[in-house]
Design a protein around this motif. Structure first.
Motif, PDB file in Angstrom:
ATOM      1  N   TYR A   1      29.489  40.520  45.217  1.00 60.00           N
ATOM      2  CA  TYR A   1      30.471  41.599  45.135  1.00 60.00           C
ATOM      3  C   TYR A   1      31.736  41.235  45.926  1.00 60.00           C
ATOM      4  O   TYR A   1      32.848  41.368  45.423  1.00 60.00           O
ATOM      5  N   ILE A   2      31.546  40.739  47.138  1.00 59.53           N
ATOM      6  CA  ILE A   2      32.692  40.363  47.980  1.00 59.53           C
ATOM      7  C   ILE A   2      33.441  39.188  47.364  1.00 59.53           C
ATOM      8  O   ILE A   2      34.675  39.181  47.324  1.00 59.53           O
ATOM      9  N   THR A   3      32.712  38.211  46.849  1.00 59.45           N
ATOM     10  CA  THR A   3      33.347  37.043  46.240  1.00 59.45           C
ATOM     11  C   THR A   3      34.179  37.439  45.027  1.00 59.45           C
ATOM     12  O   THR A   3      35.300  36.949  44.852  1.00 59.45           O
ATOM     13  N   GLU A   4      33.655  38.330  44.187  1.00 58.24           N
ATOM     14  CA  GLU A   4      34.404  38.790  43.012  1.00 58.24           C
ATOM     15  C   GLU A   4      35.683  39.507  43.427  1.00 58.24           C
ATOM     16  O   GLU A   4      36.752  39.268  42.858  1.00 58.24           O
ATOM     17  N   ARG A   5      35.577  40.395  44.403  1.00 57.45           N
ATOM     18  CA  ARG A   5      36.752  41.153  44.848  1.00 57.45           C
ATOM     19  C   ARG A   5      37.814  40.247  45.466  1.00 57.45           C
ATOM     20  O   ARG A   5      39.003  40.397  45.184  1.00 57.45           O
ATOM     21  N   LEU A   6      37.383  39.296  46.282  1.00 58.93           N
ATOM     22  CA  LEU A   6      38.349  38.394  46.916  1.00 58.93           C
ATOM     23  C   LEU A   6      38.936  37.399  45.921  1.00 58.93           C
ATOM     24  O   LEU A   6      40.085  36.991  46.068  1.00 58.93           O
ATOM     25  N   THR A   7      38.189  37.025  44.903  1.00 54.34           N
ATOM     26  CA  THR A   7      38.720  36.138  43.868  1.00 54.34           C
ATOM     27  C   THR A   7      39.830  36.831  43.089  1.00 54.34           C
ATOM     28  O   THR A   7      40.859  36.222  42.790  1.00 54.34           O
ATOM     29  N   LYS A   8      39.633  38.093  42.761  1.00 48.94           N
ATOM     30  CA  LYS A   8      40.682  38.862  42.092  1.00 48.94           C
ATOM     31  C   LYS A   8      41.929  38.944  42.965  1.00 48.94           C
ATOM     32  O   LYS A   8      43.053  38.813  42.476  1.00 48.94           O
ATOM     33  N   LEU A   9      41.727  39.141  44.268  1.00 48.22           N
ATOM     34  CA  LEU A   9      42.852  39.238  45.194  1.00 48.22           C
ATOM     35  C   LEU A   9      43.588  37.907  45.296  1.00 48.22           C
ATOM     36  O   LEU A   9      44.820  37.881  45.325  1.00 48.22           O
ATOM     37  N   SER A  10      42.841  36.801  45.307  1.00 50.28           N
ATOM     38  CA  SER A  10      43.483  35.490  45.418  1.00 50.28           C
ATOM     39  C   SER A  10      44.233  35.099  44.144  1.00 50.28           C
ATOM     40  O   SER A  10      45.176  34.318  44.198  1.00 50.28           O
ATOM     41  N   LYS A  11      43.811  35.623  42.993  1.00 45.62           N
ATOM     42  CA  LYS A  11      44.553  35.365  41.758  1.00 45.62           C
ATOM     43  C   LYS A  11      45.891  36.080  41.772  1.00 45.62           C
ATOM     44  O   LYS A  11      46.880  35.582  41.250  1.00 45.62           O
ATOM     45  N   LYS A  12      45.907  37.253  42.378  1.00 47.83           N
ATOM     46  CA  LYS A  12      47.148  38.027  42.460  1.00 47.83           C
ATOM     47  C   LYS A  12      48.089  37.462  43.521  1.00 47.83           C
ATOM     48  O   LYS A  12      49.302  37.429  43.342  1.00 47.83           O
ATOM     49  N   TYR A  13      47.516  37.016  44.642  1.00 50.08           N
ATOM     50  CA  TYR A  13      48.298  36.459  45.747  1.00 50.08           C
ATOM     51  C   TYR A  13      47.833  35.029  45.980  1.00 50.08           C
ATOM     52  O   TYR A  13      46.812  34.792  46.612  1.00 50.08           O
ATOM     53  N   ASP A  14      48.598  34.074  45.464  1.00 49.85           N
ATOM     54  CA  ASP A  14      48.188  32.675  45.536  1.00 49.85           C
ATOM     55  C   ASP A  14      48.405  32.051  46.906  1.00 49.85           C
ATOM     56  O   ASP A  14      48.056  30.903  47.124  1.00 49.85           O
TER      57      ASP A  14
END
Length: 100
Positions: free
Chosen positions: A19-32
């Motif tokens: 769950y944490i990995t999915e949420r942080l991956t989405k965040l990293s796609k938005k903010y490179d």
């Protein structure tokens, strides 16, 4: 982006890690600009019924960003912490100026 998840005073949960990995991956796609994320999940006894603490620290270009939340449920704590981080990232992104 590297993600380091640590469980303090509680057992390790694979579902929580995904769950944490999915949420942080989405965040990293938005903010490179995100390089590394440290996540700490803690369990503390709290008389108010809360005590599920999520702390996240993001390494970026420049100073690090930190957010924490204390909730009744770990999923809610993670969600609120990521919201706080997203506000800080948006503020940081607005201050960065592109070089031409």
């Amino acid at each position: 982006m590297k993600i380091n998840i640590q469980f303090i005073h509680m057992t390790t949960s694979e579902a929580m890690e995904t769950y944490i990995t999915e949420r942080l991956t989405k965040l990293s796609k938005k903010y490179d600009m995100i390089i590394h994320a440290d996540v700490f999940l803690k369990s503390e006894k709290d008389p108010k019924g809360k005590g599920n603490i999520c702390e996240m620290e993001l390494s970026l270009y420049g100073p690090r960003i930190f957010a924490s939340s204390n909730e009744e449920n770990y999923e809610i704590a993670v969600k609120n912490t990521i919201k706080d981080l997203e506000k800080q990232l948006e503020k940081r992104k607005s201050t960065l100026k592109p070089y031409v």
